[in-house]
Design a protein around this motif. Structure first.
Motif, PDB file in Angstrom:
ATOM      1  N   ALA A  75      24.121  34.270 105.604  1.00 39.05           N
ATOM      2  CA  ALA A  75      22.913  34.675 104.892  1.00 39.05           C
ATOM      3  C   ALA A  75      22.115  35.678 105.704  1.00 39.05           C
ATOM      4  CB  ALA A  75      22.061  33.441 104.618  1.00 39.05           C
ATOM      5  N   SER A  76      21.321  36.501 105.001  1.00 37.50           N
ATOM      6  CA  SER A  76      20.462  37.442 105.716  1.00 37.50           C
ATOM      7  C   SER A  76      19.212  36.723 106.218  1.00 37.50           C
ATOM      8  CB  SER A  76      20.087  38.612 104.808  1.00 37.50           C
ATOM      9  OG  SER A  76      19.533  38.134 103.611  1.00 37.50           O
ATOM     10  N   LYS A  77      18.803  35.664 105.505  1.00 37.66           N
ATOM     11  CA  LYS A  77      17.632  34.902 105.929  1.00 37.66           C
ATOM     12  C   LYS A  77      17.761  33.463 105.424  1.00 37.66           C
ATOM     13  CE  LYS A  77      12.711  34.765 104.923  1.00 37.66           C
ATOM     14  NZ  LYS A  77      11.662  35.414 104.128  1.00 37.66           N
ATOM     15  N   VAL A  78      17.387  32.514 106.257  1.00 36.70           N
ATOM     16  CA  VAL A  78      17.436  31.105 105.859  1.00 36.70           C
ATOM     17  C   VAL A  78      16.044  30.506 106.069  1.00 36.70           C
ATOM     18  CG1 VAL A  78      18.478  28.843 106.275  1.00 36.70           C
ATOM     19  CG2 VAL A  78      19.856  30.915 106.590  1.00 36.70           C
ATOM     20  N   GLU A 109      23.015  22.842 109.407  1.00 37.58           N
ATOM     21  CA  GLU A 109      23.423  23.628 108.238  1.00 37.58           C
ATOM     22  C   GLU A 109      22.724  24.994 108.266  1.00 37.58           C
ATOM     23  OE1 GLU A 109      25.767  20.816 106.034  1.00 37.58           O
ATOM     24  OE2 GLU A 109      24.382  21.646 104.598  1.00 37.58           O
ATOM     25  N   ALA A 110      21.426  24.997 108.576  1.00 34.69           N
ATOM     26  CA  ALA A 110      20.684  26.259 108.580  1.00 34.69           C
ATOM     27  C   ALA A 110      21.260  27.206 109.634  1.00 34.69           C
ATOM     28  CB  ALA A 110      19.209  25.994 108.847  1.00 34.69           C
ATOM     29  N   THR A 111      21.538  26.677 110.812  1.00 33.04           N
ATOM     30  CA  THR A 111      22.090  27.502 111.893  1.00 33.04           C
ATOM     31  C   THR A 111      23.454  28.060 111.480  1.00 33.04           C
ATOM     32  OG1 THR A 111      20.888  26.113 113.451  1.00 33.04           O
ATOM     33  CG2 THR A 111      22.632  27.508 114.365  1.00 33.04           C
ATOM     34  N   PHE A 112      24.272  27.214 110.911  1.00 35.29           N
ATOM     35  CA  PHE A 112      25.594  27.650 110.452  1.00 35.29           C
ATOM     36  C   PHE A 112      25.466  28.730 109.372  1.00 35.29           C
ATOM     37  CE2 PHE A 112      29.002  27.164 107.295  1.00 35.29           C
ATOM     38  CZ  PHE A 112      30.121  27.433 108.077  1.00 35.29           C
ATOM     39  N   ARG A 134      26.962  35.356 101.486  1.00 36.10           N
ATOM     40  CA  ARG A 134      26.908  36.477 102.417  1.00 36.10           C
ATOM     41  C   ARG A 134      25.786  37.441 102.010  1.00 36.10           C
ATOM     42  NH1 ARG A 134      30.458  37.854 106.279  1.00 36.10           N
ATOM     43  NH2 ARG A 134      32.012  36.323 105.650  1.00 36.10           N
ATOM     44  N   ASP A 135      24.897  37.722 102.949  1.00 38.90           N
ATOM     45  CA  ASP A 135      23.764  38.639 102.745  1.00 38.90           C
ATOM     46  C   ASP A 135      22.724  38.161 101.731  1.00 38.90           C
ATOM     47  OD1 ASP A 135      24.819  40.333 104.658  1.00 38.90           O
ATOM     48  OD2 ASP A 135      26.059  41.372 103.187  1.00 38.90           O
TER      49      ASP A 135
END
Ligand code: NAP
Length: 317
Positions: free
Chosen positions: A177-180, A169-172, A153-154
């Motif tokens: 996350a604040s940034k992927v 996975e990135a979309t999920f 988270r964050d």
């Protein structure tokens, strides 16, 4: 010739051990050939043995450590009389019943014979092949967004891969996350159009094209990754605290080639809503036949199905 068992279970992850609990309680005296640790990533207990906190397995409101969960699965199976064998199956013969199973030398008589066989050999995430990788699993390095996304988270994190898994996975992960950053080795994605579009339109996702991960920084926890441009060879650091590897999975099915029907990807094919394979008396459960859900709880569920189907099939014989 060795005496035939009623059920032999090959593999000891959540699927195999649930099948063992159910078939032991049905008095089928199952033998579980649980595998042997190896440098190629095999491990008795399956993929949860290389996981730390498991927070989505029902029944554990405070979470449970993957290895602890598997130890409990195993002792529950033993409590009802499942016989555990720490060995690796080297050959199977499903051409006639009782089926033959070898664990060492593949010449001569099989080491085990069984009326029914439950295959639960699982799958492995394909890894990058870096030396530090094994040490960092569970310390910021993960192969399962559904399992571990919540811990980030964050955080600023990265995903490696350019296929549907990486996009999914990135979309999920943008929920947490604040940034992927998606790190992909080419400048074109392999993912389906719809998954690409979804990821490309997501404001929290950035792409690092033409890059590969060459090293991981951090001792106790991941502190960053070293990346290299595949076109210029230039190296740089990416400050992320989480790295998700999504470059595919390989089911452990080489042993069954030519005997059990499998998809082109190697996953075993079972009858719809069933664990029955193309060979009568051979059942498959867990990740070895599941390229979609890949969860411990779904593996355990299908292990239960395999045991019940094997029991009813044996009864009908
Ligand atoms: P995949 O389609 O094989 O994609 C693997 C990706 O990882 C590719 O982009 C590949 O790069 C990259 N890669 C492979 N080895 C690498 C390495 N050593 N270093 C860096 N990158 C590497 O695997 P997947 O995404 O897991 O998908 C598997 C199958 O499941 C596919 O058929 C997919 O459509 C399906 N799937 C569907 C969904 C869905 O529809 N919801 C979700 C997940 C998966 P290259 O492109 O350069 O080869």
């Amino acid at each position: 010739m060795s005496e035939a068992h009623e059920v032999v279970i090959i593999g000891s992850g959540p699927a195999g051990l649930t099948a063992a609990i159910y078939s032991a309680r049905a008095n089928l005296n199952p033998v579980v050939i649980e595998g042997e640790p190896s440098s190629t990533g095999d491990q008795p207990g399956g993929q949860l043995m290389i996981t730390t906190d498991v927070e989505n397995y029902p029944g554990f409101p405070n979470g449970v450590l993957g290895p602890d969960l598997m130890r409990d699965f195993r002792s529950q199976a033993e409590r009802f009389g499942a016989q555990m064998v720490t060995d690796k199956v080297t050959k199977v013969d499903f051409s006639a019943r009782p089926f033959g199973i070898w664990t060492g030398n593949t010449d001569g008589e099989p080491d085990y014979r069984s009326e029914a066989v439950i295959v639960s050999t699982g799958a492995q995430s394909i890894m990058l092949g870096l030396e530090v990788e094994e040490r960092m699993v569970g310390r910021g390095l993960s192969t399962c967004a559904t399992c571990d996304g919540f811990f980030f988270r964050d955080h600023e994190i990265a995903v490696v891969g350019g296929g549907d898994s990486a996009m999914e996975e990135a979309t999920f992960l943008t929920k947490f996350a604040s940034k992927v950053t998606i790190i992909h080795r080419r400048d074109q994605l392999r993912a389906s159009r719809i998954m690409q579009e979804r990821a490309l339109a997501n404001e929290k996702i950035e792409f690092l094209w033409n890059h590969v991960v060459t090293d991981l920084h951090g001792e106790e926890k991941l502190e960053g990754v070293r990346v290299q441009n595949t076109q210029t060879d230039e190296e740089s650091n990416l400050d992320v605290t989480g790295l998700f590897i999504a470059i595919g999975h390989t089911p452990n099915t080489a042993l069954f080639a030519g005997q059990l029907d499998m998809k082109e990807s190697g996953y075993l094919i079972t009858a719809p809503d069933s664990t029955r394979t193309n060979v009568e008396g051979v059942f498959a459960c867990g990740d070895v036949k599941d390229d979609y859900y890949r969860q411990a709880v779904t593996a355990a569920g299908s292990g239960c199905m395999a045991a019940i189907e094997a029991e009813r099939w044996l009864e009908a014989q």
